[in-house]
Design a protein around this motif. Structure first.
Motif, short mmCIF file in Angstrom:
data_model
loop_
_atom_site.label_atom_id
_atom_site.label_comp_id
_atom_site.label_asym_id
_atom_site.label_seq_id
_atom_site.Cartn_x
_atom_site.Cartn_y
_atom_site.Cartn_z
N MET A 151 0.81 -1.23 0.00
CA MET A 151 0.00 0.00 0.00
C MET A 151 0.85 1.27 0.00
O MET A 151 0.33 2.36 -0.25
CB MET A 151 -0.95 0.00 1.19
N TYR A 152 2.14 1.15 0.29
CA TYR A 152 3.03 2.32 0.29
C TYR A 152 3.83 2.35 -1.01
O TYR A 152 4.39 1.33 -1.43
CB TYR A 152 3.99 2.27 1.48
N ASN A 153 3.90 3.52 -1.63
CA ASN A 153 4.70 3.70 -2.83
C ASN A 153 6.18 3.62 -2.44
O ASN A 153 6.66 4.48 -1.69
CB ASN A 153 4.38 5.04 -3.48
N PRO A 154 6.91 2.61 -2.93
CA PRO A 154 8.31 2.43 -2.48
C PRO A 154 9.22 3.62 -2.80
O PRO A 154 10.18 3.86 -2.08
CB PRO A 154 8.79 1.19 -3.23
N GLU A 155 8.91 4.36 -3.83
CA GLU A 155 9.76 5.50 -4.20
C GLU A 155 9.62 6.68 -3.24
O GLU A 155 10.47 7.55 -3.20
CB GLU A 155 9.46 5.92 -5.64
N LYS A 156 8.55 6.69 -2.45
CA LYS A 156 8.34 7.77 -1.47
C LYS A 156 8.85 7.40 -0.08
O LYS A 156 8.81 8.22 0.83
CB LYS A 156 6.85 8.11 -1.38
N ILE A 157 9.33 6.19 0.08
CA ILE A 157 9.86 5.73 1.37
C ILE A 157 11.32 6.15 1.48
O ILE A 157 12.12 5.85 0.61
CB ILE A 157 9.72 4.20 1.52
N GLU A 158 11.64 6.85 2.55
CA GLU A 158 13.02 7.26 2.81
C GLU A 158 13.37 6.94 4.25
O GLU A 158 12.52 7.02 5.13
CB GLU A 158 13.19 8.76 2.57
N GLY A 159 14.62 6.59 4.48
CA GLY A 159 15.05 6.31 5.84
C GLY A 159 16.33 5.52 5.86
O GLY A 159 17.17 5.62 4.96
N LYS A 160 16.46 4.69 6.90
CA LYS A 160 17.67 3.90 7.06
C LYS A 160 17.33 2.59 7.78
O LYS A 160 16.37 2.51 8.54
CB LYS A 160 18.74 4.66 7.83
N VAL A 161 18.15 1.59 7.50
CA VAL A 161 18.04 0.29 8.16
C VAL A 161 19.32 0.12 8.96
O VAL A 161 20.42 0.19 8.41
CB VAL A 161 17.89 -0.86 7.14
N PHE A 162 19.18 -0.09 10.28
CA PHE A 162 20.34 -0.27 11.15
C PHE A 162 20.33 -1.69 11.69
O PHE A 162 19.33 -2.14 12.24
CB PHE A 162 20.29 0.73 12.30
N LEU A 163 21.43 -2.40 11.50
CA LEU A 163 21.57 -3.76 12.01
C LEU A 163 22.58 -3.73 13.14
O LEU A 163 23.74 -3.35 12.95
CB LEU A 163 21.98 -4.72 10.91
N TYR A 164 22.12 -4.15 14.30
CA TYR A 164 22.90 -4.09 15.53
C TYR A 164 23.23 -5.51 15.97
O TYR A 164 22.35 -6.35 16.08
CB TYR A 164 22.07 -3.38 16.60
N ARG A 165 24.50 -5.77 16.19
CA ARG A 165 24.95 -7.08 16.64
C ARG A 165 25.30 -6.95 18.13
O ARG A 165 26.29 -6.32 18.49
CB ARG A 165 26.18 -7.50 15.84
N PRO A 166 24.46 -7.49 19.05
CA PRO A 166 24.71 -7.33 20.48
C PRO A 166 26.05 -7.87 20.95
O PRO A 166 26.64 -7.33 21.88
CB PRO A 166 23.57 -8.11 21.14
N SER A 167 26.56 -8.89 20.29
CA SER A 167 27.80 -9.50 20.77
C SER A 167 29.07 -8.84 20.24
O SER A 167 30.15 -9.10 20.75
CB SER A 167 27.82 -10.98 20.38
N ASN A 168 28.97 -7.99 19.20
CA ASN A 168 30.16 -7.39 18.64
C ASN A 168 29.80 -6.09 17.92
O ASN A 168 29.21 -6.11 16.84
CB ASN A 168 30.83 -8.36 17.66
N GLN A 169 30.19 -4.98 18.49
CA GLN A 169 29.87 -3.67 17.93
C GLN A 169 30.52 -3.46 16.56
O GLN A 169 30.00 -2.72 15.73
CB GLN A 169 30.32 -2.57 18.89
N ARG A 170 31.61 -4.11 16.30
CA ARG A 170 32.32 -3.93 15.03
C ARG A 170 31.52 -4.45 13.83
O ARG A 170 31.80 -4.09 12.70
CB ARG A 170 33.68 -4.63 15.08
N LEU A 171 30.54 -5.31 14.08
CA LEU A 171 29.73 -5.86 13.00
C LEU A 171 28.49 -5.02 12.68
O LEU A 171 27.81 -5.27 11.70
CB LEU A 171 29.30 -7.30 13.33
N ASP A 172 28.19 -4.01 13.52
CA ASP A 172 27.03 -3.15 13.28
C ASP A 172 27.20 -2.40 11.96
O ASP A 172 28.30 -1.99 11.61
CB ASP A 172 26.88 -2.12 14.39
#
Length: 148
Positions: free
Chosen positions: A82-103
């Motif tokens: 239902m959302y037009n993908p071209e109007k979606i803006e933002g960021k995806v953050f992946l957080y690794r609890p066991s190792n900050q270097r992999l975030d």
């Protein structure tokens, strides 16, 4: 020389205290061990909490939620049609609890409703995914824990 029980007890306690102090010193000075905080800018994150609550409420009010699944190529996130993908803006953050270097963080610019997180970026184990996105001026926040 004969050692009585009192002397033995004192020697035993001294050895135990020395053993503990050795490991405390070793852990605090070893460069290979990582002593990360859970998150950088902890107090700043707390100030942004109310905005996050509103964004999560907007996400909870959506008719259809973002879906995620593991594929051979990586982890696929599918936004509602239902959302037009071209109007979606933002960021995806992946957080690794066991190792900050992999975030890592991926900018969110879509041409279709799917976003693939490549397999080579994801190490097996637990990940926390946070998607902060806007659609027509309205903020959304999606959070999920996955095991990859």
């Amino acid at each position: 020389m004969k050692i009585n029980w009192g002397t033995g007890l004192v020697i035993g306690m001294a050895l135990f205290i020395g053993f503990i102090l050795f490991f405390v010193f070793r852990i605090s000075t070893d460069k290979d061990l990582n002593h990360d905080l859970v998150t950088e800018g902890y107090y700043q994150k707390e100030m942004e909490l109310q905005e996050d609550i509103y964004a999560q409420q907007n996400t909870a009010a959506m008719e259809k939620q973002i879906a995620g699944k593991k594929t051979e190529a990586g982890y696929m996130l599918q936004f509602p049609a239902m959302y037009n993908p071209e109007k979606i803006e933002g960021k995806v953050f992946l957080y690794r609890p066991s190792n900050q270097r992999l975030d890592f963080e991926i900018p969110l610019k879509l041409n279709d409703p799917n976003l693939l997180i490549p397999d080579d970026r994801l190490v097996a184990g637990r990940w926390n995914i946070t998607i902060d996105w806007e659609y027509e001026g309205k903020s959304f926040r999606y959070k999920k824990e996955i095991t990859y």
